[in-house]
Design a protein around this motif. Structure first.
Motif, PDB file in Angstrom:
ATOM      1  N   ILE A  81      37.895  42.703  49.301  1.00  0.00           N
ATOM      2  CA  ILE A  81      38.652  43.058  48.154  1.00  0.00           C
ATOM      3  C   ILE A  81      39.175  41.815  47.384  1.00  0.00           C
ATOM      4  O   ILE A  81      39.086  41.542  46.202  1.00  0.00           O
ATOM      5  CB  ILE A  81      39.967  43.886  48.669  1.00  0.00           C
ATOM      6  CG1 ILE A  81      39.395  45.215  48.948  1.00  0.00           C
ATOM      7  CG2 ILE A  81      41.035  43.898  47.448  1.00  0.00           C
ATOM      8  CD1 ILE A  81      40.450  46.171  49.476  1.00  0.00           C
ATOM      9  N   ARG A  82      39.719  40.658  48.294  1.00  0.00           N
ATOM     10  CA  ARG A  82      40.143  39.241  47.914  1.00  0.00           C
ATOM     11  C   ARG A  82      39.143  38.681  47.062  1.00  0.00           C
ATOM     12  O   ARG A  82      39.454  38.002  46.077  1.00  0.00           O
ATOM     13  CB  ARG A  82      40.587  38.625  49.134  1.00  0.00           C
ATOM     14  CG  ARG A  82      42.043  38.850  49.320  1.00  0.00           C
ATOM     15  CD  ARG A  82      42.595  37.865  50.447  1.00  0.00           C
ATOM     16  NE  ARG A  82      41.801  37.851  51.400  1.00  0.00           N
ATOM     17  CZ  ARG A  82      41.974  38.350  52.946  1.00  0.00           C
ATOM     18  NH1 ARG A  82      43.357  38.849  52.853  1.00  0.00           N
ATOM     19  NH2 ARG A  82      41.446  38.130  53.899  1.00  0.00           N
ATOM     20  N   SER A  83      37.930  38.844  47.494  1.00  0.00           N
ATOM     21  CA  SER A  83      36.671  38.042  46.892  1.00  0.00           C
ATOM     22  C   SER A  83      35.995  38.620  45.964  1.00  0.00           C
ATOM     23  O   SER A  83      35.357  38.053  45.320  1.00  0.00           O
ATOM     24  CB  SER A  83      35.866  37.396  48.031  1.00  0.00           C
ATOM     25  OG  SER A  83      35.260  38.682  48.588  1.00  0.00           O
ATOM     26  N   SER A  84      36.187  39.786  45.681  1.00  0.00           N
ATOM     27  CA  SER A  84      35.461  40.394  44.679  1.00  0.00           C
ATOM     28  C   SER A  84      35.762  40.029  43.296  1.00  0.00           C
ATOM     29  O   SER A  84      36.923  39.891  43.115  1.00  0.00           O
ATOM     30  CB  SER A  84      35.762  42.167  44.687  1.00  0.00           C
ATOM     31  OG  SER A  84      35.110  42.699  43.822  1.00  0.00           O
ATOM     32  N   SER A  85      34.696  39.760  42.458  1.00  0.00           N
ATOM     33  CA  SER A  85      35.045  39.493  41.165  1.00  0.00           C
ATOM     34  C   SER A  85      34.820  40.550  40.180  1.00  0.00           C
ATOM     35  O   SER A  85      34.833  40.395  38.898  1.00  0.00           O
ATOM     36  CB  SER A  85      33.824  38.127  40.614  1.00  0.00           C
ATOM     37  OG  SER A  85      32.521  38.772  40.976  1.00  0.00           O
ATOM     38  N   GLN A  97      44.853  44.370  36.486  1.00  0.00           N
ATOM     39  CA  GLN A  97      46.111  43.474  36.725  1.00  0.00           C
ATOM     40  C   GLN A  97      45.904  42.944  38.215  1.00  0.00           C
ATOM     41  O   GLN A  97      46.420  41.770  38.386  1.00  0.00           O
ATOM     42  CB  GLN A  97      47.393  44.231  36.346  1.00  0.00           C
ATOM     43  CG  GLN A  97      47.322  44.298  34.990  1.00  0.00           C
ATOM     44  CD  GLN A  97      48.649  45.071  34.559  1.00  0.00           C
ATOM     45  OE1 GLN A  97      49.439  45.585  35.355  1.00  0.00           O
ATOM     46  NE2 GLN A  97      49.007  45.261  33.245  1.00  0.00           N
ATOM     47  N   LEU A  98      46.023  43.833  38.998  1.00  0.00           N
ATOM     48  CA  LEU A  98      46.031  43.393  40.468  1.00  0.00           C
ATOM     49  C   LEU A  98      44.743  42.391  40.716  1.00  0.00           C
ATOM     50  O   LEU A  98      45.012  41.609  41.579  1.00  0.00           O
ATOM     51  CB  LEU A  98      45.830  44.764  41.427  1.00  0.00           C
ATOM     52  CG  LEU A  98      47.122  45.336  41.582  1.00  0.00           C
ATOM     53  CD1 LEU A  98      47.031  46.317  42.698  1.00  0.00           C
ATOM     54  CD2 LEU A  98      48.493  44.477  42.035  1.00  0.00           C
ATOM     55  N   HIS A  99      43.559  42.966  40.062  1.00  0.00           N
ATOM     56  CA  HIS A  99      42.462  41.838  40.400  1.00  0.00           C
ATOM     57  C   HIS A  99      42.625  40.476  40.129  1.00  0.00           C
ATOM     58  O   HIS A  99      42.480  39.580  40.812  1.00  0.00           O
ATOM     59  CB  HIS A  99      41.201  42.728  39.405  1.00  0.00           C
ATOM     60  CG  HIS A  99      39.939  41.467  39.726  1.00  0.00           C
ATOM     61  ND1 HIS A  99      39.728  40.666  38.648  1.00  0.00           N
ATOM     62  CD2 HIS A  99      39.052  41.483  40.699  1.00  0.00           C
ATOM     63  CE1 HIS A  99      38.481  40.104  38.883  1.00  0.00           C
ATOM     64  NE2 HIS A  99      38.128  40.808  40.202  1.00  0.00           N
ATOM     65  N   ASP A 100      43.569  40.313  38.844  1.00  0.00           N
ATOM     66  CA  ASP A 100      43.675  39.061  38.448  1.00  0.00           C
ATOM     67  C   ASP A 100      44.671  38.415  39.316  1.00  0.00           C
ATOM     68  O   ASP A 100      44.667  37.243  39.423  1.00  0.00           O
ATOM     69  CB  ASP A 100      44.336  38.949  36.993  1.00  0.00           C
ATOM     70  CG  ASP A 100      43.074  39.471  35.890  1.00  0.00           C
ATOM     71  OD1 ASP A 100      41.992  39.322  36.139  1.00  0.00           O
ATOM     72  OD2 ASP A 100      43.563  39.979  34.602  1.00  0.00           O
ATOM     73  N   LYS A 101      45.613  39.039  39.812  1.00  0.00           N
ATOM     74  CA  LYS A 101      46.627  38.395  40.549  1.00  0.00           C
ATOM     75  C   LYS A 101      46.008  38.067  41.915  1.00  0.00           C
ATOM     76  O   LYS A 101      46.275  36.947  42.571  1.00  0.00           O
ATOM     77  CB  LYS A 101      47.681  39.380  41.122  1.00  0.00           C
ATOM     78  CG  LYS A 101      48.681  39.569  39.906  1.00  0.00           C
ATOM     79  CD  LYS A 101      49.974  40.299  40.488  1.00  0.00           C
ATOM     80  CE  LYS A 101      51.110  40.105  39.511  1.00  0.00           C
ATOM     81  NZ  LYS A 101      52.353  40.793  40.019  1.00  0.00           N
ATOM     82  N   LEU A 102      45.140  38.852  42.608  1.00  0.00           N
ATOM     83  CA  LEU A 102      44.422  38.512  43.760  1.00  0.00           C
ATOM     84  C   LEU A 102      43.324  37.437  43.695  1.00  0.00           C
ATOM     85  O   LEU A 102      43.254  36.540  44.565  1.00  0.00           O
ATOM     86  CB  LEU A 102      43.734  39.616  44.415  1.00  0.00           C
ATOM     87  CG  LEU A 102      44.648  40.848  44.807  1.00  0.00           C
ATOM     88  CD1 LEU A 102      43.881  42.114  45.102  1.00  0.00           C
ATOM     89  CD2 LEU A 102      45.530  40.493  45.746  1.00  0.00           C
ATOM     90  N   GLN A 103      42.831  37.258  42.230  1.00  0.00           N
ATOM     91  CA  GLN A 103      41.992  36.171  42.082  1.00  0.00           C
ATOM     92  C   GLN A 103      42.701  34.892  42.270  1.00  0.00           C
ATOM     93  O   GLN A 103      42.074  33.796  42.635  1.00  0.00           O
ATOM     94  CB  GLN A 103      41.174  36.132  40.748  1.00  0.00           C
ATOM     95  CG  GLN A 103      40.131  37.388  40.937  1.00  0.00           C
ATOM     96  CD  GLN A 103      38.944  36.931  41.608  1.00  0.00           C
ATOM     97  OE1 GLN A 103      38.385  36.261  41.485  1.00  0.00           O
ATOM     98  NE2 GLN A 103      38.706  38.021  42.821  1.00  0.00           N
ATOM     99  N   ASN A 104      44.095  34.949  41.620  1.00  0.00           N
ATOM    100  CA  ASN A 104      44.778  33.676  41.478  1.00  0.00           C
ATOM    101  C   ASN A 104      45.515  33.429  42.707  1.00  0.00           C
ATOM    102  O   ASN A 104      45.835  32.217  43.072  1.00  0.00           O
ATOM    103  CB  ASN A 104      45.568  33.897  40.165  1.00  0.00           C
ATOM    104  CG  ASN A 104      45.040  33.953  39.065  1.00  0.00           C
ATOM    105  OD1 ASN A 104      44.077  33.040  38.835  1.00  0.00           O
ATOM    106  ND2 ASN A 104      45.451  34.571  38.282  1.00  0.00           N
ATOM    107  N   TYR A 105      45.912  34.466  43.476  1.00  0.00           N
ATOM    108  CA  TYR A 105      46.566  34.176  44.774  1.00  0.00           C
ATOM    109  C   TYR A 105      46.305  35.020  45.783  1.00  0.00           C
ATOM    110  O   TYR A 105      46.721  36.150  46.176  1.00  0.00           O
ATOM    111  CB  TYR A 105      48.334  34.563  44.517  1.00  0.00           C
ATOM    112  CG  TYR A 105      48.722  33.991  43.390  1.00  0.00           C
ATOM    113  CD1 TYR A 105      49.122  32.372  43.582  1.00  0.00           C
ATOM    114  CD2 TYR A 105      48.953  34.269  42.030  1.00  0.00           C
ATOM    115  CE1 TYR A 105      50.008  32.060  42.484  1.00  0.00           C
ATOM    116  CE2 TYR A 105      49.549  33.797  40.957  1.00  0.00           C
ATOM    117  CZ  TYR A 105      50.067  32.529  41.152  1.00  0.00           C
ATOM    118  OH  TYR A 105      50.626  31.746  40.131  1.00  0.00           O
TER     119      TYR A 105
END
Length: 206
Positions: free
Chosen positions: A10-14, A43-51
């Motif tokens: 989940i964290r690494s998925s683009s 929105q959550l995807h962007d957050k997890l990509q950044n943090y």
């Protein structure tokens, strides 16, 4: 339900598409809806990509999701709530909702039709009181008959199994955006988070 995707995945998925691991797990735990797919997942995807370090457990994922929902305008939050089925519904349910509503257990004692009819009336009464909302509650193992009493108490109604009493026209309509309406919106969003965490526990995850 399929096994939970790994947190690393989940964290690494683009990918923030509807078939992404993030979308699949959020749709399962929070119920699938258009607003979840089109707004919450990106929105959550962007957050997890950044943090990415902000996600270490599935419980944290739920907290992140619910906190993000709380940043939305109230109309969008109301749309999110409408993605959940009504208490007592028996058709077109997700796997989790079917389990929680008892529809997935053919050997379980069926809910009496009078209870289902009363719930349908109370749901309609509630939705007249609170426009744009549906009644959401963390069932926590309670039966539909018990939820009838909870909802009656919530609405200030006397216990009954009438399918039309009090009449819908007797409902006091709460103004959309008023403090009472906002309090109900906040309670529903909170309970959706509690439901999601209960679903996690049923999968042996936290």
């Amino acid at each position: 339900m399929e096994p939970l995707p790994s947190l690393d995945w989940i964290r690494s998925s683009s990918n923030a598409q509807p078939d992404s691991p993030l979308a699949v797990i959020l749709g399962s735990l929070l119920e699938p809806s258009t607003v979840l797919i089109q707004t919450l997942v990106p929105q959550l995807h962007d957050k997890l990509q950044n943090y990415p370090s902000s996600l270490n457990t599935y419980a944290q994922l739920i907290d992140l999701a619910i906190n993000q929902v709380r940043t939305w305008d109230k109309d969008l939050q109301a749309q999110f709530i409408l993605g959940h089925p009504r208490i007592g519904e028996t058709k077109n349910l997700s796997t989790f909702s079917a389990n929680e509503q008892g529809a997935a257990h053919p050997t379980a004692t069926p809910t009496p039709p009078a209870v289902l009819a009363r719930l349908a009336h109370l749901n309609a009464y509630y939705e007249r009181c609170y426009p744009q909302l549906v009644y959401i509650i963390f069932v926590d193992g309670r039966s539909r008959a018990q939820i009838v009493r909870v909802l009656e108490d919530h609405l200030g109604l006397e216990p009954s199994l009438s399918i039309d009493n009090p009449p819908l026209e007797a409902a006091t309509i709460v103004e959309v955006g008023s403090q009472k309406w906002l309090n109900e919106l906040e309670r529903a969003v909170t309970d959706i988070g509690l439901i999601a965490k209960s679903r996690l526990r049923s999968l042996g995850a936290e």
